[in-house]
Scaffold this active site. Structure first.
Site: not given
Ligand code: TRP
Length: 336
Positions: A119, A200, A203
């Site tokens: 992040k 995967k 979002k």
């Protein structure tokens, strides 16, 4: 740390961020598991709004996102009569314990968290909160004497840090915190992106075409499944390494119908019918969730969350009393 069976009547805790749309991967991978863990356990489920603030957010988006995530949890079957559902910021003890957790986890440990590294690589503004995120998560878990934390594999490192934090706290201050013992990853299906089946479903997927939202219309679901990538060899076989796209469709159909994807493969000789059945199964799985979601009024969601926070606070307050006492914080109102 073990993945494994849940001990008899265990305290279960998990949290989900209120940001972004809930998708099929969340539902089949995690939330359905939350719903089934309500049976025979003391489940506590939390919408972690404070965690969302570790990245700059629009206040309106946080507020509606929090209510809508709670609405979604209720729609998928989290039952406030059998579990506790609440918003993290409603129980102030999360902040208080998070601070103490920051004093028992080290700079080095937090620096090694892969989620932080990912992040912070992608952010311009790296908040101290983003760095301390796992200490708040440890507080969430430890505040409820949690035994079982159902989370996906991506949270394994954070859960291990929570365990280490509890162990270190107990070593310093005496036996105070319950060390969460279980980590469940197997129960949920691993759902991959429809366009990039090696990733995967998430979002932040590159294409929305690869992600099925729980609130997608039946038409959109049909279209996305129809366009899902497969391969050229034409054989239906469950083989995630060699045939990730086809295997993902089998996993989705299997999860939606509670059937083993390997066994399902024998029923199909072509991709077309597999896609058709997968879309149909998904639509019948999701439609009742959508109906419940659309019928839940804001006021009802908010009332449920208020009641949930009251119940959560009761547990959190008693654990915090134990913790303050262990650390040596002088009690308030103890004067004569
Ligand atoms: N970090 C978790 C995630 O992104 C969310 C979370 C916050 C959580 N606190 C938690 C999960 C406590 C389990 C237990 O998925």
């Amino acid at each position: 740390m073990t993945s494994g069976s849940v001990p008899e009547r265990a305290r279960v805790f998990s949290g989900i961020q209120p940001t972004g749309e809930t998708h099929l991967g969340n539902y089949l991978g995690a939330l359905r598991n939350w719903v089934s863990l309500q049976d025979g356990n003391d489940a506590v489920y939390c919408v972690v709004d404070l965690h969302a603030l570790t990245i700059p957010q629009d206040p309106g988006v946080v507020a509606t996102g929090t209510i809508n995530m709670a609405r979604m949890l209720l729609a998928v079957g989290v039952d406030p009569d059998r579990s506790i559902l609440f918003v993290q910021s409603h129980v102030r003890e999360h902040n208080e314990l998070a601070w103490l957790m920051q004093t028992v986890v080290s700079f080095g440990e937090l620096s090694r968290m892969t989620q932080f590294k990912d992040k912070s690589d992608r952010s311009q503004f790296i908040s101290a909160g983003l760095f301390a995120y796992p200490a708040l998560q440890a507080a969430d878990i430890l505040l409820y004497d949690t035994a079982v934390v159902p989370v996906g594999d991506d949270q394994r490192q954070h859960l291990e840090l929570a365990r280490d934090a509890a162990i270190r706290f107990n070593f310093r201050y005496g036996d105070t915190l319950v060390v969460p013992a279980h980590h469940i990853t197997k129960a949920g299906a691993r759902i991959m992106d429809l366009q990039h089946p090696e990733n995967k479903m998430s979002k932040s997927a590159e294409s929305i075409q690869g992600t099925i939202g729980i609130l997608d219309s039946p038409k959109e679901i049909e279209k996305k499944i129809k366009r899902a990538v497969t391969d050229n060899d034409g054989e239906v076989r469950f083989d995630p390494a060699e045939k990730p796209g086809v295997s993902n469709l089998l996993s989705i159909l299997g999860a939606a119908t509670d059937t083993d994807p390997k066994a399902l493969a024998h029923d199909y000789s072509q991709y077309g019918p597999l896609k058709k059945d997968t879309a149909e199964a998904l639509i019948s799985l999701i439609e009742p969730v959508q109906t419940r979601y659309n019928n839940l009024a804001d006021e009802d969601v908010l009332e449920t969350l208020d009641q949930g926070a009251d119940k959560a606070r009761e547990i959190a307050e008693s654990v915090m009393e134990r913790v303050r006492d262990a650390v040596g914080l002088v009690p308030q109102n103890a004067g004569g």
